[in-house]
Design an enzyme around this catalytic site. Structure first.
Site, short mmCIF file in Angstrom:
data_model
loop_
_atom_site.label_atom_id
_atom_site.label_comp_id
_atom_site.label_asym_id
_atom_site.label_seq_id
_atom_site.Cartn_x
_atom_site.Cartn_y
_atom_site.Cartn_z
CG ASN A 1 17.37 178.40 114.15
OD1 ASN A 1 17.86 178.25 114.91
ND2 ASN A 1 17.74 177.73 112.97
CB CYS B 1 16.18 173.65 114.71
SG CYS B 1 14.88 172.82 113.62
CD GLU C 1 19.92 175.47 113.68
OE1 GLU C 1 19.71 175.47 112.39
OE2 GLU C 1 19.03 174.92 114.48
#
Length: 771
Positions: free
Chosen positions: A266, A268, A270
């Site tokens: 995704n 970012c 994580e």
């Protein structure tokens, strides 16, 4: 009495999460109404709806459990939005029709409010033969430009722009162009970018061996692995991108390695996800669970943590059934595996309350212990859900327990899973929590250190007036409440004063018990040597991290605005001072000579006369020209744009030229770094097609207007050159640790941008490119 610990928290709730009608009328009268709305919505799939609604409300109360922003804003509103934050889209086919089908899917997903991730390694490299059309391939980066333009045209639900992650394998023939793509200041601004690093590549780097760049079995080029690694490092050192993702490590540890292969994350980072995978996020607020803070008996309430985790897991599992999905493939993927991403926020504050210095070996050990407790509680809660509701459909006990992550799990948990199954394939992840952390009282974000202990900002009141408010970190405010004017202990440190390897230590400690991944930014000083910078990434690899993202302030990336305590007098009240001047860094927009903090957010007054210039713009195939007048003001000795007038005899253009005139002029009169106006206009893509002007392709008439404004800024000395930022801050001299001024927020104009968990985030209004 209000539940909000600070005015900024209430403001964030009102702007981001409060349920309102289309005309702005609030349907959530209080934050309790918001909690009740969420609790009721997530309890609708339960048999005992009222009982679970009350249990869910208790978890939400006082910001103990913080669902991700999509859930907080959307649950119970009956709006056509997804409650999932982000998605990894389907594998991009290496055909023209397949590529644009994938583009359509991306647009539909972002339209509902989801960020997206894509692996562009599946597209043939630039120059490869395209059979049947007597042409060479344009390569994956050319199609990334199309994605970038599409993203700019879509405003996600909740007034958020879509965020995107692009990945490319380290053995793709175009990887070198991918690595340096963001050296062009105007290119791929809507993407975060990361290189997928494999185990064989890291082995080749360490052994200084050759490395083949391959596509579809054909070797296009052979390079030295260490040279390619250094190119990645140099680009990241200079431009803060690309990040690195250790993709083989991710797949080896994945609980679902027997039924999926991951090639993207995704936005970012994580949540590494398979094609059409979705990330469902929420965070336990550790800062709210510490008993007897700043006392010798201080401790985190373990029983409360275990109970809260179990409730949160059930709530998140219910979201899978309560949410809408932009695409049927995303729904099928979510229901087949029921993966969730439960994480934490307020970690740094909780450590401070226990007297532990973030980055120390003791703090890392405590972090690891807390993460293990959360992992155990989450997995056992999911086992209980499996007993009640059934395991996730693709569960196969032997294969699941043989995965890399599960082999390290405690034996009693493994036995419970073998006997009863488990409801959720993956359960833990540490997400960016910038906005929800502000909403929760300005607790420290995710597992990041405290960024700034205190800063001053202007808060818009209901009557239209503005008041200056001090925004204080949650733990610092608690110290003040308990200790009065006593100085902060020397274990109070912040993101700017930590050594980079201490950041790595904390990320690695948390990663041991996180089955997905972690969004974290490792702040590096501007003067860090290139060799020391490279060591940060090698340490992340050696210590078991699944990826690494750094931020080094410089002329290109902008500086993080941090102001040290002057020697002559304290910058803030004495009770905000820490053990040394370095550790009292306080984020500010502007500092006057006497140390007062001033946010220059009031519009500049217009003089009676202004100097300016008028430009004629003739758009091809248009009957009438457009005339653009730009007037300037001299402010603090710097000539800067003050207003714009756009006129044309073509009545088709009348409404939007008036709107542009008013909006751009309003932005200019606010002062600060207004160069983003040029960047935004130049990036507007017209689906009907652009035009060639003076030997250069311009994607829209709005982009042409942006080019005219840029030309004027260059001519007046406001811009150093095409595609470049301001030469100096025309508003004020900003005192900062790095000596650089940083960039203004494109949402509110404040000089509050900082890199948080891999994404530029405004500390003033909470705006984040990643949502």
């Amino acid at each position: 009495m209000t539940r909000f610990a600070a005015p900024i928290a209430e403001q964030i709730w009102d702007m981001k999460y409060r349920f309102k009608e289309a005309d702005g009328k609030a349907l959530d009268e209080t934050v309790e109404d918001t909690w009740r709305r969420i609790a009721k919505a997530l309890a609708t799939v339960e048999k005992d709806k009222k009982g679970w609604e009350d249990k869910f409300y208790s978890a939400l109360e006082d910001f103990k459990y913080l669902p991700a922003g999509r859930i907080t804003a959307g649950a119970g509103t009956a709006r056509s939005v997804t409650l999932f934050n982000c998605f990894v889209m389907g594998t991009v086919p290496d055909t023209m029709s397949g590529i644009f089908d994938a583009l359509k899917e991306a647009a539909l997903t972002m339209q509902q409010g989801g960020g997206i991730g894509y692996d562009f390694s599946t597209i043939r490299p630039k120059g490869a033969t395209v059979h049947g059309v007597a042409a060479d391939a344009s390569g994956p980066l050319s199609f990334m430009d199309v994605w970038d333009a599409m993203c700019r045209t879509i405003m996600s639900a909740g007034s958020r722009r879509g965020a995107m992650m692009a990945t490319m394998r380290c053995d793709h023939p175009d990887v070198e162009s991918f690595i340096t793509a963001k050296s062009d200041a105007a290119r791929l601004r809507m993407f975060n970018m990361s290189v997928l690093i494999t185990d064989p590549f890291m082995a080749a780097v360490k052994a200084d061996k050759p490395w083949d760049l391959v596509f579809d079995g054909k070797v296009y080029q052979t390079v030295q692995a260490r040279d390619l690694w250094d190119r990645i490092m140099q680009s990241t050192y200079d431009y803060a991108e690309p990040g690195v993702i250790f993709i083989d490590r991710i797949n080896q540890a994945n609980n679902l390695s027997y039924c999926e292969t991951i090639a993207a994350t995704n936005p970012c980072g994580e949540q590494p996800l398979p094609p059409y995978g979705a990330c469902l996020l929420g965070s336990i607020n550790l800062a709210r669970l510490v008993a007897d803070p700043f006392d010798d008996a201080a401790k985190l309430d373990g029983d409360a943590l275990t109970d809260l985790v179990a409730t949160a897991v059930r709530m998140m599992d219910n979201v899978v059934d309560a949410s809408q999905f932009p695409l049927p493939e995303q729904l099928a993927e979510a229901q087949a595996k029921r993966r969730i991403g439960l994480g934490v926020t307020g970690l740094a504050d909780a450590l401070l309350m226990l007297g532990l210095r973030y980055g120390s070996e003791e703090a890392a050990a405590q972090t690891e212990a807390w993460m293990k407790q959360i992992a155990r509680a989450a997995y056992l809660a999911s086992v209980d859900l499996a007993k009640e509701k059934g395991a996730f459909p693709l569960f196969e006990a032997d294969k699941f327990l043989a995965s890399g992550a599960m082999q390290g799990m405690d034996e009693d948990v493994r036995e419970a899973i073998a006997k009863h199954g488990i409801r959720n394939a993956l359960l833990t992840s540490i997400a960016p929590t910038g906005t929800i952390s502000l909403y929760a009282g300005n607790v420290s974000s995710g597992i990041e250190p405290v960024f700034a202990y205190a800063y001053t900002r202007k808060v818009l009141q209901k009557d239209g007036t503005k008041t200056e408010e001090e925004v204080v970190d949650y733990a610092v405010q608690m110290w003040r409440d308990l200790k009065g004017d006593a100085d902060l202990p020397d274990y109070f440190v912040n993101a700017q004063t930590l050594a980079p390897l201490e950041h790595v230590r904390m990320q690695a400690a948390a990663q041991k018990w996180i089955d997905s991944s972690i969004s974290k930014t490792i702040n590096c000083p501007e003067d860090i040597s290139f060799d020391d910078f490279k060591e940060v990434y090698m340490a992340a690899w050696d210590q078991g991290c699944k990826g690494c993202t750094t931020y080094r302030p410089n002329d290109v990336t902008g500086s993080v605005l941090s102001v040290s305590e002057p020697e002559s007098k304290p910058l803030l009240a004495q009770n905000t001072a820490a053990g040394g001047s370095d550790s009292t860094a306080t984020q500010l927009a502007e500092v006057t000579s006497d140390g007062d903090v001033v946010y220059m957010t009031e519009p500049l007054d217009r003089p009676q006369e202004l100097d300016g210039a008028t430009y004629k713009l003739k758009w091809p195939d248009s009957e009438h020209a457009i005339y653009i007048t730009i007037n300037d003001i001299i402010h603090h000795g710097q000539r800067r744009p003050f207003e714009v007038f756009i006129n044309s005899k073509n009545m088709e253009h009348f409404a939007w030229t008036v709107a542009l005139t008013r909006m751009i002029s309003a932005v200019f009169r606010r002062g600060g770094d207004v160069t983003f106006v040029v960047e935004e206009l130049k990036a507007v893509f017209d689906p009907r097609g652009g035009a060639w002007m003076q030997g250069k392709y311009v994607p829209s008439i709005l982009a042409a207007i942006g080019g005219v404004i840029e030309k004027h800024m260059i001519a007046t000395g406001f811009l150093a050159g095409e595609g470049k930022g301001l030469k100096s801050d025309p508003k004020a001299d900003v005192v900062s640790l790095s000596g650089n001024r940083g960039k203004a927020c494109t949402s509110c104009g404040a000089y509050e941008l900082r890199m948080v968990e891999g994404c530029m985030t405004c500390g003033s209004c909470g705006y984040s490119k990643c949502g």
